[in-house]
Design an enzyme around this catalytic site. Structure first.
Site, PDB file in Angstrom:
ATOM      1  N   GLY A  72       0.885  -1.374   0.286  1.00 27.66           N
ATOM      2  CA  GLY A  72       0.183   0.118  -0.326  1.00 27.66           C
ATOM      3  C   GLY A  72       0.777   1.151  -0.106  1.00 27.66           C
ATOM      4  O   GLY A  72       2.064   1.439   0.102  1.00 27.66           O
ATOM      5  N   ASN A  73       0.118   2.088   0.231  1.00 24.96           N
ATOM      6  CA  ASN A  73       0.704   3.393   0.464  1.00 24.96           C
ATOM      7  C   ASN A  73       0.383   4.590   1.210  1.00 24.96           C
ATOM      8  O   ASN A  73      -0.895   4.200   2.411  1.00 24.96           O
ATOM      9  CB  ASN A  73       1.381   4.394  -0.603  1.00 24.96           C
ATOM     10  CG  ASN A  73      -0.051   5.059  -1.138  1.00 24.96           C
ATOM     11  OD1 ASN A  73      -0.776   5.290  -0.847  1.00 24.96           O
ATOM     12  ND2 ASN A  73      -0.569   4.635  -2.780  1.00 24.96           N
TER      13      ASN A  73
END
Ligand code: C5P
Length: 402
Positions: free
Chosen positions: A208-209
Site C-alpha cells: 500500500g502507500n
C-alpha cells in the site's frame, strides 16, 4: 449576483478597533435583504455601542449568554442561522474558536452552529504573522469554516502591513459569492478518485502507500456543496465525505479502482484523479497466508493499469480531466509533461519539499498548470480551502477563462 434576501445571519463582533466597521456591515447586510442578529463580546461592546448595532439591525444585541431576565439560547441561535459571520475576529477569539472554548456568547454559539461560518480576522501584523495565529487560522479552515482574507494597509498601531479586517463591502461581496457558487456546479457529474490502493500479496498482507484520501474527500465534499452530482471512487481510507449526497464506491486495489472509474467516467463531465494508485501489484496472490520458511522472499510485481492514462485516452469532447502530480525534483517540467502524457486539462502539483504539504497533513500547498502554460501558485492552506481553489480553477476552465 445572488442576493441575501431572507438569509438569517448571526454577526459576531469581538473586541478590535475594527469593530467600528460593524455598523456599516450591519447596514449593508440589512440592505442586501438579510436578517441580522448581532452578538458581541464584552470587549466588542467597548469599541462600539450595542445600541448602535441594535438600532441598525432592528433587533436586541446579545452580549452575554444570560441577561437579567432571560437566557439567550446559543443553541437556538446556532440552529436558526443560515450563516454566522465573525467580524472582526481578534487573535484571542480566533484562538478560542480554534480550540473549542465556549466562554462567551460568540464562541458558545459558534460551537452550536450548523450553518456555514465565516471569519474576518483583524489584528496587528506581527500577531497575524505569528505561527500560533497561522496555525489557528488553518485549524478553523480545517473544520470547514471560511476565512475572509485580511487586507494590507495602515493598522491601528501605526504599522503598515497585513492584518486589517476586510472592508464591509468586501465581506458582503464574499457572502454573495459564497451563495452564488453554491449552485455553480449544478447538473455536472463529477468522478473523483481518492485514497491509496492496496495490492494483495496473500489474504493478510498487501502493498500500500501512505495516502490518507483527505484531499480527494475534501474535493468531493466541496463539489457536492456546489451542487454537483459526485461519485467518489475511494480506496481504503478511514475517511468518508461529510456531504451525504456524495455517492461512494469503495474499492481496494488499482484494478478495482480502474474498473469503477472507467464505468463512472463514461457518464461524467469532469474527472478529478486524486488517488495515489499503486504502480505495481504482485503477479501472484497466494490463496493462503505465506509462511516464513526461507530467509528471503521474492515477490514478482507487474504493472497496474494507469487509470489516468486510460481515461485521458478515451476522453470525449466536452469531458475534462484533472490530475495530480507529486514530484520531488524538476517539479514544474515533470508535472507539465505528465499533464500532456495523460491528456489532463489541468494538473495540480504538490511538492514533498514544501513543509505541511502531502500525505496525512491537513494542509497542502499547490501549483496548478493548464494548457496555457500559466503557473498558478497557491499558498499553504487547509485541504478544504485547497479543494475550493481547485474547483474555482476547474470552473474557470469550464467557463472558457483558462
Ligand atoms: O504517474 P503518476 O502516478 O505520478 O500520476 C499521478 C496522477 O495519475 C494522479 O492524478 C493519479 O491519481 C493518476 N494515476 C492513475 N492511475 C495510476 C497512476 C496514477 O490514475 N495507475
Amino acid at each position: 449576483m445572488a442576493n441575501l434576501t431572507g438569509k438569517k445571519m448571526l454577526l459576531g463582533v469581538t473586541g478590535s478597533i475594527a469593530a467600528y466597521k460593524s455598523a456599516s456591515l450591519v447596514r449593508l447586510l440589512i440592505k442586501a435583504g438579510a436578517e441580522v442578529q448581532v452578538l458581541m463580546t464584552k470587549s466588542g461592546a467597548d469599541f462600539i455601542s450595542p445600541l448602535t448595532l441594535s438600532t441598525l439591525s432592528k433587533r436586541p444585541v446579545y452580549t452575554d449568554i444570560t441577561s437579567e431576565e432571560s437566557w439567550n439560547s446559543h443553541v437556538e441561535m446556532g440552529l436558526w442561522a443560515d450563516a454566522m459571520v465573525v467580524a472582526p475576529l481578534t487573535a484571542a477569539s480566533l484562538a478560542k474558536m480554534a480550540c473549542g472554548m465556549s466562554d462567551n456568547i460568540i464562541t458558545a454559539t459558534y460551537l452550536s452552529a450548523r450553518c456555514p461560518v465565516f471569519f474576518a480576522p483583524a489584528m496587528d501584523l506581527d500577531m497575524w504573522q505569528h505561527p500560533a495565529t497561522r496555525e489557528n487560522v488553518r485549524r478553523l479552515q480545517g473544520f470547514g469554516n471560511h476565512l475572509i482574507p485580511v487586507g494590507h494597509g495602515e493598522l491601528a498601531s501605526g504599522l503598515v502591513g497585513e492584518g486589517r479586517m476586510a472592508e464591509p463591502e468586501e465581506i458582503v461581496a464574499y457572502l454573495h459569492h459564497f451563495w452564488e457558487r453554491q449552485q455553480s456546479l449544478a447538473g455536472k457529474k463529477i468522478l473523483i478518485t481518492a485514497g491509496p490502493t492496496y495490492e494483495p500479496i496473500d489474504p493478510v498482507r498487501f502493498i500500500g502507500n501512505r495516502s490518507s484520501g483527505k484531499m480527494g474527500v475534501a474535493l468531493a465534499d466541496a463539489a457536492a456543496r456546489r451542487g454537483a452530482e459526485v461519485t467518489l471512487v475511494l480506496g481504503p481510507s478511514r475517511l468518508l465525505p461529510r456531504e451525504s449526497q456524495v455517492k461512494v464506491i469503495p474499492v481496494q486495489s488499482a484494478g478495482e479502482m480502474h474498473r469503477a472509474a472507467q464505468e463512472v467516467f463514461k457518464d461524467a463531465d469532469i474527472g478529478i484523479l486524486a488517488a495515489a494508485v499503486a504502480d505495481y501489484r504482485p503477479r501472484e496472490v497466494s490463496a493462503q497466508k505465506i509462511k516464513k520458511t526461507g530467509d528471503t522472499l521474492r515477490l514478482e510485481l507487474v504493472k497496474n493499469p494507469d487509470i489516468a492514462a486510460t481515461l485521458g485516452g478515451g476522453k470525449a469532447p466536452g469531458q475534462w480531466l484533472v490530475g495530480f502530480a507529486l514530484e520531488t525534483d524538476n517539479e514544474l517540467a515533470n508535472a507539465q509533461s505528465k499533464r500532456e502524457k495523460k491528456n489532463f486539462d489541468l494538473i495540480v502539483l504538490n511538492s514533498l519539499q514544501d513543509e505541511g504539504a502531502g500525505f496525512h497533513y491537513d494542509t497542502n500547498k499547490i501549483t496548478i498548470l493548464g494548457k496555457d502554460n500559466k503557473i498558478r501558485k497557491f499558498e499553504l492552506k487547509s485541504k478544504l480551502a485547497v479543494a475550493e481553489d481547485i474547483l474555482d480553477e476547474i470552473e474557470a476552465l469550464w467557463n472558457g477563462k483558462i
